[in-house]
Structure formats: C-alpha cells, structure tokens
Design a protein around this motif. Structure first.
Motif, PDB file in Angstrom:
ATOM      1  N   ASP A 451       0.852  -1.186   0.000  1.00 29.07           N
ATOM      2  CA  ASP A 451       0.000   0.000   0.000  1.00 29.07           C
ATOM      3  C   ASP A 451       0.896   1.247   0.000  1.00 29.07           C
ATOM      4  O   ASP A 451       1.628   1.486   0.956  1.00 29.07           O
TER       5      ASP A 451
ATOM      6  N   THR B 295      -6.827   5.003   2.493  1.00 29.38           N
ATOM      7  CA  THR B 295      -5.761   4.167   1.938  1.00 29.38           C
ATOM      8  C   THR B 295      -6.396   2.944   1.278  1.00 29.38           C
ATOM      9  O   THR B 295      -7.556   2.605   1.544  1.00 29.38           O
ATOM     10  N   THR B 296      -5.596   2.298   0.447  1.00 29.91           N
ATOM     11  CA  THR B 296      -6.068   1.117  -0.261  1.00 29.91           C
ATOM     12  C   THR B 296      -6.408   0.000   0.718  1.00 29.91           C
ATOM     13  O   THR B 296      -7.401  -0.702   0.553  1.00 29.91           O
ATOM     14  N   GLU B 297      -5.577  -0.147   1.724  1.00 31.81           N
ATOM     15  CA  GLU B 297      -5.864  -1.166   2.735  1.00 31.81           C
ATOM     16  C   GLU B 297      -7.193  -0.914   3.411  1.00 31.81           C
ATOM     17  O   GLU B 297      -7.969  -1.839   3.628  1.00 31.81           O
TER      18      GLU B 297
END
Lengths: 709, 709
Positions: A451, B295-297
């Motif tokens: 990420d 965030t991507t997470e």
C-alpha cells in the motif's frame, strides 16, 4: 537540564546480566516443555543457547536432560540471572534466597502482586527492598520476560515461540505489556522482520520500559527501538533513555496507549500505571524526536524502514509512477502527513518530456506504462528524480507489473543501479509480488510496501528522526532569580509581584484600599480601566462578578469600588478583602493564555494558547516540559492552529511574539525553580500587544499545593 | 429532488451487453497471448468464458485456435460487445463500422485522445457522437477495460491476470484509473477476497464511474461496491447511483483522490478531470452514507467486512481481550474513529468477577490469559458481551494464542457458538495465525484482522453504512417563492430585498439618499447604528472603508454620511452611489457566515460557519448541496467544531439555532431555484440572536455570473 542528561540512563553493564547472561538459573524448572517453568529451557535447548542453564527443582535429578539442583543454595555457581517461575506465595522467599547468593538479576514470571491489590503491592514492595539491598535488578513481577535473539537467551514463557523463533535483526522491542510485546514480535516474525531483543516489563517494580530503551540505546546490536507503554512510571529513566537514543542516532518509535478516556480507564485498571495527560505525552515524545505510532502496523512499518539507517534532514518526496491515479493518491497521502513534494525543476521536466512525450514529469512523475516497453526509461526517470529533483525519499509505484516475471529482474537492475549510486536516499517500492520476489527487491536495498500510503507514512517518519538527530541543542533557559513561594496561594497583586521578580510583566496596576485611591490611580493610567476585587481568599474573581471592565470615568470608579466590595461580601463573607486592584485596560492586543500545571509524571508543564474559546472549545494549545528557552517558546507559539491571528491575519498588526516568547520562557523557569509546592499558574488573559509593544498579563493566579507545602 | 432520484441511474439492461455479454468481438485480435489484442482472448479461453469469442484480424484465418474474421463487416453475427485493441489512428473508423453493424457496446483500450490534447479531444468527441447516434455505449477510450468474474468475461488487457485470476465474490470494483483499479483487484486476490466484477473507465468519454456504481447497485451478484475516482464528471449519474445503492442497502466505499493541492494538480494533468473542491466531495459522500477510505488497505478492509451484510444502527463496540494492553490500544483506536464503547452493565460485571476474580469486566473486557486454561470462560465472556453488553460489534483479541494448535479449535468452537446464536452481530478476531487457520476462522463467519486498529476502523464503517441505510428521508426543503434574479450583481439593499422575498431576514435598515434621511432613520432604530455606502458597483464595501460601525448619535451619522461618500469617490470614482444604508446595530448575537457557491460538479453548495477567524483561519465550516430542509440545516450548524459557542458555551445564552436553520434552509432553496446565473451568495455577518429572538443578515451579496446571464 534534565532533558539533556543522558547520563541518568543506567550504564549498559548494569543490565548485561539480565539481557545477555552467561548463565541462567530457572527456579521452578519443569520437565514439561509446555509448562511455564519448562518453556524457557525448551526454547534455549532448541536454539542452542551458549550459556549455562541451571534448572532448580527439588524433586528431580534432571530436567529436560540437564542436571537439576534441589535448591538455590545447591547451585554450583552464582548465575548471572535467575528466572522465577514459581507461585506467588513462594516468590518472596525465592527472592531472598537469590539475594543471599548474590545473583545479579531476576526475571519474575509470577503474578499476584501490585496488580491484585494492596496485599500484593506490599509483597511487591518487600521483594523490591530485598533486591535493592543486595544490588539485584528485577524484571517484573507479572511479566512475560524477555529474549535476546543473538545469544538465544529465552527468559520468557511466551507461547508465541510455538509459532516460530525470532530472526536476529536490528530492532529491539521494549513493552510494558507482555501479550502486546509478544504480539508485536509475532507480527514482525510473520513479516520476516529481524529482532535483536524483546523485553516485557510487567508490573515494573524495579526495571521499566525507560531502562530497557536506555539499554537498547547503548546496545551495538540494536539500531532501532520499538516501544510500547501504558503509562510512564519514572520520567527520569525514560527521558534519559530518549536523550541517549537521540545522541546515538537510534530512532525510537513508540506506541503510548491510553489516549482515550476509555483507554485511560482501562490502563489504570489493568496495571498500577499512571496514564499521564495525553497531550503532555505527545509534547514530550516530540521533544525527543520519538515518533508516536497509532497502530501496530505503523509501528512495524516505521521500525522496518528505519533499519535502513537513512534519516534525512529536510525530507522531500519524489514519486515515480506508472499510474497517474496512484500518483494522485500518493500526493494526497504525503500532504496528509505533511511530507513536502516539491516539483521537479523545469529543465528536468523538459528533458523527460523530450525522452517520453506523454509523460507527466512534475512530481508525481508519471512515466506511464510506456516505460515498461523500455525499462531503461525507468532508470533514466529515477536518476532524474534523485539527481535533478534532489528528493531524499523516492517512492516508486509499479503495482503488479513490478512483480511480473517479465519485468521484475530488469526493473530491479535499473532501480538498483540508481539506488546503489545514491546510498544516502530512501527508496520505497510499492509493488504486488510474491514473497520470493519481494525478498529479492529487499535484498537489493529497497523497502517494499504493498500500500503506497503506508510507504509514505513511513518515509515521513524517517525525516522526523533526521530532524531530531540534526537539531541543535535548544537555547539555555534564561537566568531567572529564584523566587521563594509563599506557603499559601497568594492574592493577585502578590502573584504579580512574584512574577515580576522573574521578569514577567503585568499591565500597569495599583492596589487601592479606598475609592479615592482608586480614582487617583485610574486618572494616572488614563481611562478606561479595569477594576478587580483584591483578596487572597478569592481566586476566581470573575465567577463572583468581581471584575469590572471598561470603567470609563471617575464616577464609574467610585461606583465600581462599592459594587465590588458588596459582591465580595455577599459571595464570600469570610474572605479577607484588601481593597480593589485598578489596572490600565489594554486594547489592541491579542488575548492569550499562558499557564503551568504539574503533570504527575513529568512535573511542571507549560501551556500556551489564544484566549477564550480557542482554549476552551477548540483545545488549540501547545505544551512543553519546563524549563525551556525563548526559541522553544516561540516554536510553541507558532505551532498552534490559531497562530495566524498573532502573525497578522485579517489585517491585524502582527503581535509582539518575541515578548510573548520571553514571558513564556521565563514562566517555565519560574515554575521549574518553584519546586513541588507549585500546583499551577494561570496568566489569563495575557495581552500580546503589536510588535515592539510587549506582552502583559492582565490577571495572574499562582496556585500553591498547600498539602505539600 | 435530485438527491432522491435514483431513477436517473441507467437501468441495468442498458449495460448488460457491456458487463455480461453473450458474445464479444475482439477488433485487432492477436495470436500472441502477451499482446494487448491477444490477452483478453487468452484469458477467456483459459477461464472458459461461456459466450462466443469473435476475433477480427485481416491477416489470419484463426487466432489462438478460434476462427477469425477479416473485418467487422464479415462478422457472422452482431456481437453484444466489441473490444477495440487497435492503434488510435484507426479507432475512429472502427467505431463507425461497429455502429453500422449495430453493436451495443464497445470497450476501447486505444489511447491518444482527450488525455493528449485538443486534437485527441476532438477525435474523442466525434467517436462519442458516432456512438450516441447508433445507441452504442462506450467504455474508455484509454482504459484497461473490465472483467466479470462470474461469467469469466475478460474484456481487459491487464497484466495483473498473469499473477492469477479473480476469485468470484460479492465485491464490485469501479475505478477511473486502470492501473489503480487493477492494483486494487490484485491486492484483493493476494488476500483471498472475492470480486464480482472490476471496471476501469479511463477517459470516460461516455460511461463513467457513476454509471458503473449504478449498474453494480442493481446487480444481484454485487453486494458491496468499492470505487475509485479522481474527479466526478457527471454529478447526475453519480448521485443517482449512490442513492440507488443506498436504497438497495449496498455499501459504497470510495477512494476519491485529489485531496491535496499537489494531488489536485496531478489529477488535472493526468486526465481531463474536474477535481471538485474536496470539502464538497466529503459532504456529498457523507450525504449518501458513502464511506471515504484514505488508503487502499482501508478500502479493502471495509469492503471485506461489509460482505458480512451486517450494518448496525447505533453501533457500539465491545472488546474481549486476553491482554490489557491490547484493550487499551483498541479503546484508543475506537475513540479516534468515534465508535462508542459503553461500559458493561454493573450486574454483568459482578457476574464475570464472580466467575473469574481477576478479570477486568468493564469494556474492554479483559478475561486475562487465565481464560486460556478453561476456554469455556471465553464463551461465557463473549455471551455476556453480546447479551448483557448488547454491543453490535465485538472485537476479540487473542494474538498468537488464537492461532496456537492447542487453543484454536476450541476457541473457534466457543466463539463460533456465540456468533451462530447472534447472527446480527459483527465479530472481528485479532489473531496471528497461519493462512489455513485464518481460513477456518473465516469459514466460521469471523473477520480476521492481524492489527486490531484496522479491525476497529472497519467495524466503525459498518455502523456508518447502517445509519445511512436506516436514515429517514430528510424533510422536504421549504416552499420558497421563486425569485427572478437581475442580470447584474445587485446592490446590498436590492440583494436584501430579493432575499426577504425568500423569507431571509436582514437587520432593520433603511436606504437613505441624504444625511438628514439617515439621521431620521437612525433615530427611528435607536443608536448605535451601522452605516454602509450603497452602490451596485461596490461589492466589498469594507475594503474601501465603506462601513462604519457603532455610530453613536445624530452628529456621528451626519459626519459618517459625508465620510462614506468621500471614501467611495476616492476609491471608486466611476461607481454609481445611491446613498447610504443605515441599519440597527445588533448586539448580543453570535456572528455567523452563511454562503453559497457554485461547485463546477455539484452546482450550488451552501456553507455555514461562525464569523471571522473561524472561517478564515480555522476553516471550521460545513457544506451541503442545495436545496435542503431545516433538519439538514440544523445538523450542519451543530456539526462544526465551534458549535458550542452557539449552544451556550462560556456562560453565553444559547443562540436561536432554529431561526438560523430556517435561514440556511431557505437560502439553499433560493440558490437552487436561482439557476446557473447565480455565482454565489454571501451573508456575512449573520447575527444569531439569543433563543427566540431570530437571526438576521447584517450584510448580503448576491453575485451574478454576468457571462452566463
């Protein structure tokens, strides 16, 4: 000054017996590798601990194949350290026997002491006393112990070892909580992150997290320190350890929990911790360049990247991407943490456009998926970022293509050459790849983050370490004459007189016993004036209507005098009334609050904020341990969100920040010198006048802790 | 109202040819599975796409073993969808040929259009025109395409498939960025998260992210929608899709990038996007219950937990832990996101203490490591949390012990029984375990998060979805008479007159042509008064000294009249001067700002804030698309950080929030009805008087966009 006395940390040798022993006795040793008294032995045997293991067990000649001894008295040598894995009711006598043999250190797994109430606390205090008398150091009680991955010393019964042993590496873990410390170690192990040692301190009867940080700050095998605490117990060892770590350029990343109201309550119920005020903790950690992590992942991300030992000063981020979207996302992440992303120089942009017409070369630098057709372009672009952009941190986003078999080797070669030529820069790769491929990139010196946002946050932390390591020593606090505090809380006039001795100026004012004295004083200052009741027994004057503002003429002063005395007589009939304070009413200044309170852990802490709702509603304040110089004071003043109001926002004249900083710094020295009988100081309001015209306290309260006096 | 018209979303059938085709032509089909024109065919053959694949290639009789056709005209049937994998210079004629055959949808990989400048944009517009004429829908150009994991339709050339195919599952991905969308899919695949379909929209000449969200909101196979966008192009399809998703109880978690200044610049350079003001985006997403991931997470964490389809209303968190430290940390994380952790009822606490004397049963509930000796205690404690604590979300922290072979099966059984008995609760486990063990826990219905903080953030998002799904329809905006705007920006007096027609009250005031008229008006209102220059040509009066406050008597009014005319003559000699506005000076109110600006994407957007530095320095404001009712207005007012000032902080009387909400709501309707010639409105200041005494605008500017008029 305390902040700079790294000498207060324990010398490393003082804890070597505990952390790197040559021999270990296990009291309550068990032949069953699953039991608490068996686990440390099993782990040390499994991993080949090079020192001597001396099991103590009255009922067996051998334990796990090792010769056992019937008692501590029977031990053939004095071990460096003893592991105490016996029930609480025999722990105390065990401590006494160990002390008699002159053992240097003990690790007590046994629980049932201070965490269980008064009787337990008393027993814990007695054991500490035993240890102190013989010079033995004690880890615990009620702790999971420690391990040293380099020597394979496993003085712990954590079941985490069932899932795998640590890989030796440069990160040291110091955790008050056993379960959490081992959770951290477990996550590190799952992610292939190497650990030098991991220490859990439990009840901290003797040794605490600060002592462990101090040892790791001196340990040549530990380069990065990851710490966890619920409450700092001893500010002296803690601050000395942080200063030592900074001097030795060892980054400390810390999770200090108990931020929330619920969290603080849980922290208190769980151990006998003192969870200090969280804003004060923030200020103390920032003072030493400790980065405070909010999540376990963030803690490990930062610790892992810190093992590169590159800590930039004036950190900037350059982003190389094959996806415009990821570039935008990364820019957002950088702005959110405050990591600057200056644009590439115009000339460099033009050169990159000449090489690849449809690239976006500003920063983020988007070399587009076209660069995958000719990977030498990636090297070309990365070189431009490093050499022309001059960024200290580079993040390269190559998503799954970075892990594709057709791309990865050449990509590694191109970027690896740039990295090797610039070993002073941080390189983070955001790729999706299998663990083997990731390992190859990491062996090449890259840190890989799936990420990109996590990569940005970790890169930002490296700059914070760099700034802390490079920071010049702050200016010495000013010399301020020592002032003897009275035994009881003084009146406003007396408080101002004491503060004036320290060079802290109040608005011109005069204590007046009669109405006509008040009129004369007001005429001397010029109207309008402020009038306040003057009594050592009335601390919060405005609550009883004891303050009159904007008194405009002599008649107003006469009426005000009578009114104030009447209100005081009604609200506080027992109060001694000394008269009325008449002061020049200041105008055109910015209203501020300067204060000091005594933190239970860190002692006097100064606060700065703007007046009124800024403090009360918006909590827009800065804290700092006392004492400090004018440079630190000015940084505090400039750090609050409302600072533009002092710097000339909305057409106002800029305020006299220098005078304000001088006052704040002097206040911090005054408080530091005052000793423990000072409970707090409030200068509220302080008027910061336009530049060159000074800053003046319009009210002052010095609060004396009369019980302690 | 627009906000509630889900009908504006495209019906599902309109896009079925694109997303679930029965036949697909590949224009520019290649026999090389590594080339752009070969990859989709290779993927569909590898995965067994059930529809017909029709390669078009003028030079080969077969492509990858399939019969090929020399031209579009030669195709034996009209395919549902055509993949266009040809160079940009033949893409346009390809579109024309497809349109002539009556193909329903096209996916254009080809790049070199709007993203490359004016000539490309013109070509893109012509292709769109071709598509529109024939009723063909277009995805792209300059996109990575899409896949539908259930039908194995792979209309994409992403190299991400080299690392593995998607596992079919309930999460749909809609991404403007191709690389980022496929990065997201890749991360999901690595973590075993199932995907229904993944669509990347590229230049969005025709179809956009909103259209794709709308389709997924109707698709029975998609239960959760993960979206990514750099700039919303068409608010109508976007808002309709969000409303449809909410009605169908499908959570949308979105990453909308371009928050930062650098990010916005990158977003513009990368596509032809309009990155709307970020605070407006926040407000719009919040309005529809879309959770914005940072965030991507976080995006994947939330999407993954959302597949449980449990969206609590009044979400609360109960934490069960074997580590006090982790309990504290989790409490901090919950407070940081705003997820309440109420304490267990006293009776339940007493019962748990009776079972396990040294537990800490408040919440976090620490059952201590002792519970590991008798795992039935874990079931007992979990039941107490669910049944007596009544928490909708449960987080259980068992670190590596949860993954230990000796503990895991029984732990799964104990917690599994509680979960099965309470299928309406969310259960998150924070354990360290190997992938197989994690899978067993997940098959039992638990969501596993290694880092408890991530689990808390995801649990919090479930409550936000729940609130949005359960929210009653907001009150209808008030009926406000339609007002005809003038063609040019009106004077203050005229602006107030127009606003008064909509029920927006100003302070009592009078336009006066002469000094004596002004004196008479002031005497009528009572002193002090405010005087302002009155001219349609001077918008920002205070900048030229055109406003006098606190004018105290008749003589002051006469002098003020002359002074204002003189200042206006000096500063703006060409301005038409209509006289001076005299108004009652309001006192005792709280100064607020109400405004409207026209967002390029979402149209008129209302703003509320407190006056002065609150807006200018602290940016403490709330936004909302116009129009809205008084309920929404009041929520906006109460949402700002400085709201306590209106609610009676520091001993002030509470302000008339109802009157303020009425004014804000009416302003929103006024702006909505005014049409595109309205550039903005500023009511600054508005005085919110004490409760029951109303709210009055002391100044008003209506800004007309004269170019558009």
């Amino acid at each position: 000054m305390l902040a700079r006395s790294a000498e207060a940390a324990l010398p490393m040798e003082a804890l070597s017996a505990l952390l790197a022993p040559a021999s270990v006795a296990v009291i309550g040793a068990s032949g069953d590798a699953a039991r608490i008294g068996g686990r440390p032995i099993a782990a040390m045997l499994a991993r080949g601990f090079q020192g001597r293991i001396l099991p103590v067990n009255p009922n067996r000649p051998t334990v796990q194949g090792l010769p056992a001894f019937a008692s501590i008295a029977d031990l053939p040598e004095v071990p460096d350290v003893a592991i105490i894995a016996v029930p609480a009711n025999v722990a105390e006598v065990t401590m006494t026997e160990l002390a008699e043999r002159g053992v240097k250190a003990a690790i007590m797994f046994s629980a049932g002491f201070a965490e269980m109430g008064d009787a337990g606390a008393a027993a814990e205090a007695r054991m500490l006393e035993t240890a102190r008398r013989s010079g033995m150091r004690l880890l615990g009680p009620n702790c999971l112990g420690l391990f040293n991955a380099r020597t394979n010393f496993f003085g712990t019964f954590t079941s985490s070892l069932e899932r795998g042993y640590p890989t030796p590496g440069p990160i040291g873990i110091a955790s008050q909580s056993g379960a959490y410390g081992m959770h951290l170690f477990g996550m590190a192990r799952e992610h292939g992150i190497g650990i030098s040692c991991c220490v859990t301190t439990g009840n901290e009867a003797d040794l605490n997290v600060g002592d462990m940080i101090g040892w790791m700050a001196q340990d040549p095998g530990t380069e990065v320190i990851a710490a966890y605490s619920e409450g700092i117990r001893d500010s002296r060892s803690f601050l000395a350890a942080l200063e030592l770590a900074r001097r030795n350029r060892k980054p400390v990343v810390m999770m200090k929990v108990g931020r929330s109201a619920v969290g603080s309550a849980a922290a208190r119920s769980h151990t006998a911790s003192i969870a200090g005020d969280d804003a004060v903790t923030d200020a103390v950690l920032a003072e030493f360049g400790v980065v405070r992590a909010r999540t376990t992942e963030e803690l490990l991300d930062i610790a892992r990247l810190a093992t590169k030992r590159i800590y930039p000063v004036g950190n900037t981020l350059g982003v190389l991407t094959i996806s415009g979207g990821a570039g935008v996302l990364t820019s957002d992440a950088a702005e959110a943490v405050g990591l600057p992303m200056p644009a590439m120089p115009e000339a460099a942009q033009a050169e990159l456009r000449a090489v690849l017409p449809f690239c976006a070369p500003q920063n983020p630098v988007d070399c587009t998926a076209q660069a995958l057709n000719d990977l030498s372009l990636v090297g070309r672009f990365a070189t431009a970022l490093v050499e022309q952009g001059g960024y200290s941190s580079i993040l390269a986003f190559f998503t799954h293509t970075g892990g594709a078999a057709s791309v990865a080797p050449r990509l590694r070669q191109e970027l690896g050459a740039v990295r090797a030529a610039h070993p002073d820069r941080l390189f983070v790769l955001s790729i999706l790849a299998n663990p083997d491929q990731i390992r190859t990139f990491e062996e090449e010196g890259f840190a890989v983050f799936e990420d990109p946002s996590r990569g940005v946050a970790a890169l930002h932390a490296m700059g914070r370490f760099g700034e802390a390591f490079a920071a010049p020593a702050p200016a010495a606090p000013p010399e301020v004459p020592a002032v003897a505090l009275p035994e009881r809380t003084p009146s406003e006039a007396e408080a101002k007189r004491l503060l004036a001795q320290a060079g802290i100026e109040a608005a011109p004012e005069c204590a007046c016993a009669t109405a006509e004295e008040a009129v004369a004083a007001a005429q001397g200052f010029g109207f309008p004036v402020v009038m306040k009741i003057l009594s050592p027994d009335i601390l919060h004057k405005s609550e009883i209507g004891g303050v009159l503002l904007n008194v405009a003429d002599a008649q107003g002063v006469r009426e005000g005098f009578a009114l104030l005395k009447q209100r005081a007589a009604e609200a506080a009939p027992q109060a001694r009334i000394e008269g009325v304070l008449v002061a020049k009413q200041l105008s055109g200044g910015v209203e501020c609050i300067l204060g000091v309170h005594r933190d239970p852990v860190f002692g006097p802490v100064a606060m700065f904020g703007l007046g009124g709702i800024f403090v009360e509603v918006l909590k827009d304040v800065a804290f700092r341990r006392c004492p400090f110089g004018e440079d630190v004071a000015e940084t505090m003043i400039r750090s609050i969100r409302g600072a533009p109001l002092l710097l000339g926002a909305r057409g106002r004249p800029p305020a006299d920040i220098k005078a304000l900083a001088r006052m704040l710094s002097r206040l911090s020295v005054f408080a530091h010198q005052a000793g423990p009988s000072l409970a707090g100081i409030d200068l509220n309001p302080v008027f910061a006048m336009p530049e060159g015209q000074g800053a003046f306290a319009a009210d002052a309260v010095i609060d004396i802790a009369e019980d302690d006096a």
